[in-house]
Design a protein around this motif. Structure first.
Motif, mmCIF file in Angstrom:
data_model
loop_
_atom_site.group_PDB
_atom_site.id
_atom_site.type_symbol
_atom_site.label_atom_id
_atom_site.label_comp_id
_atom_site.label_asym_id
_atom_site.label_seq_id
_atom_site.Cartn_x
_atom_site.Cartn_y
_atom_site.Cartn_z
ATOM 1 N N PHE A 44 -18.743 -20.466 31.664
ATOM 2 C CA PHE A 44 -19.074 -21.880 31.777
ATOM 3 C C PHE A 44 -20.564 -22.023 32.069
ATOM 4 C CE2 PHE A 44 -17.440 -20.286 35.854
ATOM 5 C CZ PHE A 44 -18.493 -20.576 36.711
ATOM 6 N N GLY A 45 -21.049 -23.256 31.970
ATOM 7 C CA GLY A 45 -22.438 -23.558 32.278
ATOM 8 C C GLY A 45 -23.311 -23.669 31.036
ATOM 9 N N HIS A 46 -24.614 -23.714 31.273
ATOM 10 C CA HIS A 46 -25.625 -23.928 30.237
ATOM 11 C C HIS A 46 -26.500 -22.682 30.165
ATOM 12 C CE1 HIS A 46 -28.298 -26.057 27.628
ATOM 13 N NE2 HIS A 46 -29.295 -26.123 28.502
ATOM 14 N N GLY A 75 -18.764 -15.051 31.626
ATOM 15 C CA GLY A 75 -17.324 -14.895 31.419
ATOM 16 C C GLY A 75 -16.904 -13.445 31.558
ATOM 17 N N ASP A 107 -13.473 -17.090 30.767
ATOM 18 C CA ASP A 107 -14.133 -17.389 29.495
ATOM 19 C C ASP A 107 -15.569 -17.885 29.643
ATOM 20 O OD1 ASP A 107 -11.926 -16.670 27.884
ATOM 21 O OD2 ASP A 107 -10.968 -18.594 28.295
ATOM 22 N N ARG A 109 -14.539 -22.980 40.391
ATOM 23 C CA ARG A 109 -13.760 -22.900 39.152
ATOM 24 C C ARG A 109 -12.508 -22.042 39.340
ATOM 25 N NH1 ARG A 109 -16.573 -25.541 34.555
ATOM 26 N NH2 ARG A 109 -18.645 -25.975 35.409
ATOM 27 N N GLN A 139 -11.481 -20.351 33.871
ATOM 28 C CA GLN A 139 -12.868 -20.670 33.565
ATOM 29 C C GLN A 139 -13.793 -19.486 33.846
ATOM 30 O OE1 GLN A 139 -12.346 -24.254 36.027
ATOM 31 N NE2 GLN A 139 -13.389 -25.377 34.398
ATOM 32 N N TYR A 140 -13.511 -18.745 34.910
ATOM 33 C CA TYR A 140 -14.283 -17.519 35.131
ATOM 34 C C TYR A 140 -13.979 -16.479 34.056
ATOM 35 C CZ TYR A 140 -16.585 -18.653 39.524
ATOM 36 O OH TYR A 140 -17.414 -19.199 40.462
ATOM 37 N N THR A 198 -24.770 -26.891 38.489
ATOM 38 C CA THR A 198 -23.563 -26.462 37.783
ATOM 39 C C THR A 198 -22.512 -26.084 38.807
ATOM 40 O OG1 THR A 198 -24.783 -25.677 35.862
ATOM 41 C CG2 THR A 198 -22.585 -24.773 36.191
ATOM 42 N N HIS A 220 -25.313 -20.553 34.650
ATOM 43 C CA HIS A 220 -24.096 -20.245 33.902
ATOM 44 C C HIS A 220 -23.442 -18.964 34.395
ATOM 45 C CE1 HIS A 220 -27.006 -17.701 31.678
ATOM 46 N NE2 HIS A 220 -25.958 -16.970 31.320
#
Length: 267
Positions: A95-97, A105, A93, A86, A90-91, A82, A102
Motif C-alpha cells: 500500500f501507499g505511494h 508488500g 499486497d 493495516r 494489505q501488508y 500514509t 509505502h
C-alpha cells in the motif's frame, strides 16, 4: 530519433525502463547492472520489474543515487500521512505511494529476495527529529514463504544505529520472527508479554495496529507513525538501540531498501 546518453538521464525512469529498453528486469539491482553499461547516470524513480518465477509485473521505486545505486525500496516512512494501521491482507499486497510513504508488500519482497542464485543486503536508513542520520545494514536478508508467515532472516549486522532487530538478549531477538498484524497475531505473547513495563496481549495492537516481525514486541518496529512521537504511547517508529546520552532518539523518517550482493546464495 537518436537519443544521446546525457539526455537519457532526464527521462522519466518508468518510461525509460519500459519504452526505451523494452526489457523487463528482476529487481533494481538488475536494472542498475544492465543500464549502467549504457548510461553513466541512471535516475532514481519508479521502474517496472518482474522477479523470476512470477507471472506479473510490479512497479517499484529504485534508489539509484545512494551508495552506488541498485536499491529496491521496500518501505518508506517520512511524514506520517500514509496510514500504516493495516490488516494482514494489505501488508500482504502492499500500500501507499511509491515516491513517498509505502510498504511494498510481503509477497513482492518474498519474490524478490528468494530468486535463485541471489543474496540480498538489507539497509535501514534512519533520520532523527533533529536531522541526524544513522543506518543499520544486514548482509543476508530473506523471508520464508507465506505458510511460515514470511518469517524474517538476517545476516551479519553493520552500522551506527545498533542491531535493534536482535536487541540486547534472546527474548528481544526478532530475527526468524514471523510477521504479525492486528488480525494475524504471531508475536509470541501468549497469553501476554511485557513491553514498556506493561502487560501486552498483542504487539501490533499496542503499537498502533501496525504490522511487523514482532517477537514479544522487541526493539524494532519501523512501521509506526512519525506523527505519534509526541504522544505518550508506544506507537511511534522504534529502533530502540539508537540512543544519545542514554536516551532513545526520536525518529522522523526511515527507509528500508534491498540490493543484491555478489556472494553465492547461502540460503
Amino acid at each position: 530519433l537518436a537519443l544521446h546518453l546525457p539526455f537519457v538521464t532526464l527521462l522519466n525512469p518508468l518510461w525509460f525502463s519500459q519504452s526505451l529498453m523494452k526489457v523487463v528486469w528482476k529487481d533494481c539491482s538488475d536494472i542498475q547492472e544492465t543500464l549502467g553499461a549504457v548510461s553513466p547516470k541512471i535516475p532514481s524513480g519508479i521502474y517496472i520489474i518482474q522477479p523470476e518465477n512470477t507471472d506479473h509485473l510490479k512497479q517499484v521505486f529504485c534508489e539509484m543515487d545512494y551508495m552506488e545505486g541498485g536499491w529496491t525500496v521496500i518501505q518508506r516512512r517520512t511524514d506520517g500521512l500514509t496510514d500504516f494501521k493495516r490488516m494482514w491482507s494489505q501488508y500482504l499486497d502492499g500500500f501507499g505511494h511509491l515516491p513517498g510513504e509505502h510498504w511494498l508488500g510481503l509477497r513482492q519482497i518474498f519474490n524478490i529476495v528468494n530468486q535463485r542464485n541471489t543474496r540480498f543486503q538489507l539497509h535501514v536508513s534512519l533520520v532523527s527529529q533533529d536531522d541526524t542520520t544513522t543506518y543499520a545494514s544486514y548482509d543476508n536478508f530473506w523471508l520464508e514463504d507465506e505458510t511460515k508467515f514470511f518469517a524474517i532472516h538476517l545476516g551479519r549486522y553493520a552500522g551506527s544505529a545498533g542491531d535493534a532487530f536482535r536487541g540486547y538478549d534472546q527474548e528481544q531477538n526478532q530475527d526468524t520472527a514471523p510477521f504479525s498484524t492486528s488480525d494475524i497475531d504471531n508475536d509470541g505473547c501468549s497469553p501476554f508479554c511485557t513491553f514498556a513495563n506493561k502487560a501486552v496481549e498483542s504487539c501490533s495492537v499496542n503499537q498502533n495496529n501496525t504490522g511487523w516481525w514482532f517477537n514479544q514486541c522487541g526493539k524494532a518496529n519501523l512501521n509506526g507513525s512519525p506523527l505519534d512521537q509526541d504522544l505518550s504511547t508506544q506507537s511511534y517508529i522504534h529502533w530502540d538501540t539508537w540512543t544519545k546520552n542514554g536516551t532513545l532518539v526520536k525518529i522522523k523518517s526511515v527507509t528500508m531498501k534491498i540490493r543484491r550482493v555478489e556472494i553465492p546464495n547461502l540460503k
